[in-house]
Design an enzyme around this catalytic site. Structure first.
Site, PDB file in Angstrom:
ATOM      1  N   HIS A   1       0.828  -1.193   0.000  1.00  0.00           N
ATOM      2  CA  HIS A   1       0.000   0.000   0.000  1.00  0.00           C
ATOM      3  C   HIS A   1       0.864   1.245   0.000  1.00  0.00           C
ATOM      4  CE1 HIS A   1      -3.070   2.866   1.907  1.00  0.00           C
ATOM      5  NE2 HIS A   1      -3.453   2.618   0.681  1.00  0.00           N
ATOM      6  N   HIS A   2       0.609   2.124  -0.968  1.00  0.00           N
ATOM      7  CA  HIS A   2       1.311   3.402  -1.059  1.00  0.00           C
ATOM      8  C   HIS A   2       0.294   4.528  -1.112  1.00  0.00           C
ATOM      9  CE1 HIS A   2       5.212   1.638  -3.039  1.00  0.00           C
ATOM     10  NE2 HIS A   2       5.185   1.466  -1.732  1.00  0.00           N
ATOM     11  N   GLU A   3      -0.135   5.028   0.016  1.00  0.00           N
ATOM     12  CA  GLU A   3      -0.962   6.238   0.007  1.00  0.00           C
ATOM     13  C   GLU A   3      -0.021   7.430  -0.127  1.00  0.00           C
ATOM     14  OE1 GLU A   3      -4.466   7.010   0.070  1.00  0.00           O
ATOM     15  OE2 GLU A   3      -3.401   8.847  -0.466  1.00  0.00           O
TER      16      GLU A   3
ATOM     17  N   GLU B   1     -16.467   2.373  -0.178  1.00  0.00           N
ATOM     18  CA  GLU B   1     -16.084   3.096   1.038  1.00  0.00           C
ATOM     19  C   GLU B   1     -17.050   4.240   1.361  1.00  0.00           C
ATOM     20  OE1 GLU B   1     -12.173   4.028  -0.304  1.00  0.00           O
ATOM     21  OE2 GLU B   1     -12.725   6.022  -0.988  1.00  0.00           O
TER      22      GLU B   1
ATOM     23  N   HIS C   1      -5.788   3.940  -6.656  1.00  0.00           N
ATOM     24  CA  HIS C   1      -6.972   4.642  -6.149  1.00  0.00           C
ATOM     25  C   HIS C   1      -6.788   6.136  -6.362  1.00  0.00           C
ATOM     26  CE1 HIS C   1      -9.407   1.562  -3.860  1.00  0.00           C
ATOM     27  NE2 HIS C   1      -8.543   0.893  -4.608  1.00  0.00           N
ATOM     28  N   GLU C   2      -7.921   6.838  -6.475  1.00  0.00           N
ATOM     29  CA  GLU C   2      -7.909   8.251  -6.895  1.00  0.00           C
ATOM     30  C   GLU C   2      -7.026   8.396  -8.140  1.00  0.00           C
ATOM     31  OE1 GLU C   2      -6.825   7.600  -3.553  1.00  0.00           O
ATOM     32  OE2 GLU C   2      -8.928   7.439  -3.038  1.00  0.00           O
TER      33      GLU C   2
ATOM     34  N   GLU D   1      -9.535   2.597  -8.874  1.00  0.00           N
ATOM     35  CA  GLU D   1     -10.802   2.995  -8.280  1.00  0.00           C
ATOM     36  C   GLU D   1     -11.468   3.898  -9.335  1.00  0.00           C
ATOM     37  OE1 GLU D   1     -12.136   4.415  -3.860  1.00  0.00           O
ATOM     38  OE2 GLU D   1     -10.597   5.577  -4.884  1.00  0.00           O
TER      39      GLU D   1
HETATM   40  C1  NOJ Z   1      -8.832   6.100  -0.332  1.00  0.00           C
HETATM   41  C2  NOJ Z   1      -8.903   4.738  -0.906  1.00  0.00           C
HETATM   42  O1  NOJ Z   1      -9.926   4.654  -1.865  1.00  0.00           O
HETATM   43  C3  NOJ Z   1      -9.153   3.770   0.214  1.00  0.00           C
HETATM   44  O2  NOJ Z   1      -9.325   2.471  -0.305  1.00  0.00           O
HETATM   45  C4  NOJ Z   1      -8.006   3.827   1.177  1.00  0.00           C
HETATM   46  O3  NOJ Z   1      -8.322   3.014   2.286  1.00  0.00           O
HETATM   47  C5  NOJ Z   1      -7.772   5.249   1.682  1.00  0.00           C
HETATM   48  N1  NOJ Z   1      -7.717   6.154   0.601  1.00  0.00           N
HETATM   49  C6  NOJ Z   1      -6.477   5.354   2.460  1.00  0.00           C
HETATM   50  O4  NOJ Z   1      -5.396   5.124   1.611  1.00  0.00           O
END
Ligand code: NOJ
Length: 679
Positions: free
Chosen positions: A378-380, A484, A459-460, A478
């Site tokens: 996971h890379h936020e 969510e 995502h985003e 996404e």
């Molecule tokens: C938004 C993402 O759509 C979600 O899946 C994720 O849990 C959160 N950001 C945190 O990264």
């Protein structure tokens, strides 16, 4: 690749353009679509399209506006034209179907601008039986070494009155809006895919293909039903800057007689380049569990502290769960440093290689490996692209070392507040994820990941335009309002949301929606607009090669009957057929498993109950199957807090000549597994 037929006879015809003259035409292979390129007296270019002799797209302008040179908007003369035919069938490493037929007729129109030192431009149209695409191509030329494109003149003037399904563009949440349904003439500024149904029942979808190193295309209403392209803005100058030769993305219009056929079209995939990565056997579809929904439910936190979710112990618990139930992966969000405080936008300060003190990456990865489970990374980024790019290679290398072969990335930030590195002189600036620099970044993250044999689930993201064909490690995205929002959204997703997504967002490619919340509850008293059966059906209906099993472990323990379907359903398909489809109302999709003879069906509805008949003609006529049916109970209703869980499971032996009744509750669905019986 299985090549059937390719013949591209470039017969060049030289001619000059006169007032309002037709420059060239091309038809679809079945001859039903006719595209005509024309020029006005001032040499302004336009195209129009007919279907079965009737106008489909009225004369619509073509051209580019430049910030650094004279416009590419008029004064054009025809220099040459050529046509070409193509027919081949190519293999997808993973997807909704194993094989894709790519059959089109192509028209190349070369024009010059005599008033501008003979600047040259090519329009290339590809016309398929199920729609068409066109793009601008600029050769390298001394008259235009750099093109700063401030916007496009490209128009789409739909001839017949139509209803449109669309999401707004240029708004804070980027792609994450409920789908609007309006007359086409009332579209504002919209993102694509934009889906339309004309008064006579034709289904159309306006989109783009192969969005590479260019700004994302939005469309806005000009007048009547005429839409015009509007390029996502750059924070630093013209929307697009190009040096030397370049091509724009394809502007595409799917054309189909039903919503189902619209979905089944592979127009954008066909307009993308073939796989550039070579052997991609390391790209693995599959299901994954994880430390995720509990944070969205506010039961634990991404940030450190007593409620921190991504602990070594919690990760191991999910690995055990995945191993016991046959899920390939486990996602652990919140394991790295940077989640404390505000992590969105300019405040984002993620470290992609350092773990929180209560998480031991090496130990968790080793534990997963011993259990035959793969960690999903996971890379936020919080939209801080500059910071991410600076650490990207170290971050991928760390994951590769620990056997992580898929990374979910994230760019949570409002529109225009992503941060990019300045081209020179250090520092950063704010910008748009859908801008040319955003588009460049997303693909860069994917091609860099490929060097480490890592696949990406963004995502985003910027919207999907079929690039998975060229870069098959771009597994999913996404790019719409996902599950969510049912945890914390205000409002949550409307009951027709998924029936909208199938025929809008899903036209662009796989979506990591995260179906399977069989507890049917979000945080703080929110209840999903769904029955339990619908959550199962979504695994078939909303395609993604990587799919989460997102619910809490205790939820799956509590509802083992529903869980069985989630355990059984595959994520990679040999073939796909839409059996029923009405945009925003209902969808029934049948898919054959890529690795067995089994078929799966998912059916979903909006807020209305449905009685449908499912002909089983898609099954192999020489076999019998055991149909394992998961349907709404007779009293099921998404608004009924007790009966929304009513799930009936039944089994019967069927053949391809049978018809199965489908009974969908309001907000409901049905899922069926067809197990091929021994001959
Ligand atoms: C938004 C993402 O759509 C979600 O899946 C994720 O849990 C959160 N950001 C945190 O990264």
């Amino acid at each position: 690749m299985l090549r059937l037929f390719t013949a591209c006879a470039l017969a060049l015809v030289f001619a000059a353009a006169h007032a309002d003259e037709t420059l060239a035409t091309v038809t679809s292979p079945d001859k039903r679509l006719v595209v005509t390129v024309q020029a006005t007296g001032e040499g302004r270019l336009a195209y129009r399209v007919e279907r079965d002799g009737k106008p489909l797209v009225n004369a619509s302008r073509l051209g580019l506006l430049l910030a650094n040179a004279h416009q590419l908007d008029g004064g054009f003369k025809l220099a040459a034209q050529a046509t070409c035919e193509h027919d081949d069938t190519w293999e997808q490493p993973w997807g909704e179907s194993h094989w894709v037929r790519n059959r089109y007729r192509e028209l190349q129109v070369d024009v010059t601008q005599p008033g501008q030192a003979d600047r040259r431009m090519t329009l290339r149209f590809r016309v398929f039986d199920d729609g068409f695409g066109f793009r601008y191509e600029l050769p390298a030329q001394a008259q235009l070494p750099v093109a700063r494109i401030s916007d496009e003149l490209t128009e789409f003037d739909i001839a017949e009155p139509a209803t449109a399904w669309w999401i707004p563009a240029g708004e804070a949440l980027v792609l994450e809006y409920p789908v609007n349904r309006t007359p086409l003439a009332e579209v504002g500024l919209a993102n694509t895919p934009l889906t339309m149904r004309t008064r006579s029942g034709l289904h159309l979808a306006l989109h783009e293909a192969a969005l590479v190193d260019y700004a994302s295309m939005w469309v806005r209403k000009v007048n009547g039903q005429k839409l015009r392209a509007q390029l996502a803005p750059s924070a630093t100058g013209a929307a697009v800057e190009k040096r030397g030769a370049f091509t724009t993305p394809w502007r595409t219009l799917r054309v189909a007689e039903s919503a189902g056929a619209l979905y089944e079209s592979n127009l954008e995939l066909n307009l993308n380049e073939p796989n550039k990565l070579g052997d991609v056997s390391w790209v693995k579809p599959g299901k994954f569990a994880g430390v995720w929904w509990e944070m969205h439910l506010e039961r634990s936190t991404w940030s450190s502290g007593p409620k921190h979710g991504a602990t070594t112990a919690n990760a191991k618990r999910h690995i055990d769960f995945a191993a016991t139930n046959g899920f390939r992966g486990v996602l652990v969000e919140g394991w790295n440093l940077g989640w404390d405080g505000n992590w969105v936008g300019s405040a984002s300060a993620f470290d992609y290689v350092k773990a929180m003190p209560d998480f031991d990456l090496a130990a968790v990865a080793a534990y997963a490996k011993a259990k035959g489970v793969t960690l999903i990374g996971h890379h936020e980024t919080g939209g801080n692209v500059a910071r991410y790019e600076a650490q990207m290679n170290a971050a991928y290398a760390l994951y590769a070392k620990h056997g992580v072969d898929t990374v979910k990335s994230g760019y949570v930030t409002d529109i225009g507040t992503a941060q990019f590195a300045n081209a020179s002189g250090g520092g950063t600036h704010f910008g748009f994820t859908e801008s040319q620099e955003g588009v460049r970044h997303y693909l860069h993250a994917v091609t860099e990941a490929a060097k480490y044999r890592i696949a990406v689930d963004t995502h985003e993201p910027v919207k999907d335009t079929g690039l998975r064909r060229t870069y098959p490690n771009w597994l999913s995205r996404e790019g719409a309002r996902g599950q969510e929002f049912n945890a914390w959204g205000d409002p949550i997703n409307p009951v027709e949301h998924e029936a909208n997504l199938v025929f809008t967002r899903m036209l662009s490619g796989p979506m990591d929606f995260t179906p399977g919340v069989i507890s049917l509850d979000g945080a703080r008293g929110r209840h999903l607009n769904s029955t339990q059966a619908k959550q199962l059906a979504l695994y078939v209906v909303l395609y993604s090669p990587v799919v989460m099993v997102p619910g809490l472990i205790e939820h799956y323990e509590r509802w083992p009957k529903a869980f069985q379907f989630i355990k059984d359903v595959p994520t990679d398909w040999e073939t796909t057929k839409v059996v029923h489809g009405e945009v925003g109302e209902l969808a029934t999709i049948a898919r054959k498993d890529r690795r067995s003879e089994d078929w799966y069906v998912g059916a979903i509805t909006d807020g209305d109950a449905r009685r449908l008949t499912l002909p089983l003609a898609f099954l192999d006529p020489n076999r019998r199957y055991r149909a394992e049916i998961y349907r709404d109970g007779d009293q099921a209703d998404y608004r009924d807090l007790q009966h929304r869980f009513d799930l009936v499971t039944e089994q019967r032996t069927v053949t391809s000549t049978d018809m199965l009744p489908l009974r969908l509750a309001p907000g409901g669905g049905q899922a069926i597994r067809f197990v091929a019986l021994p001959r």
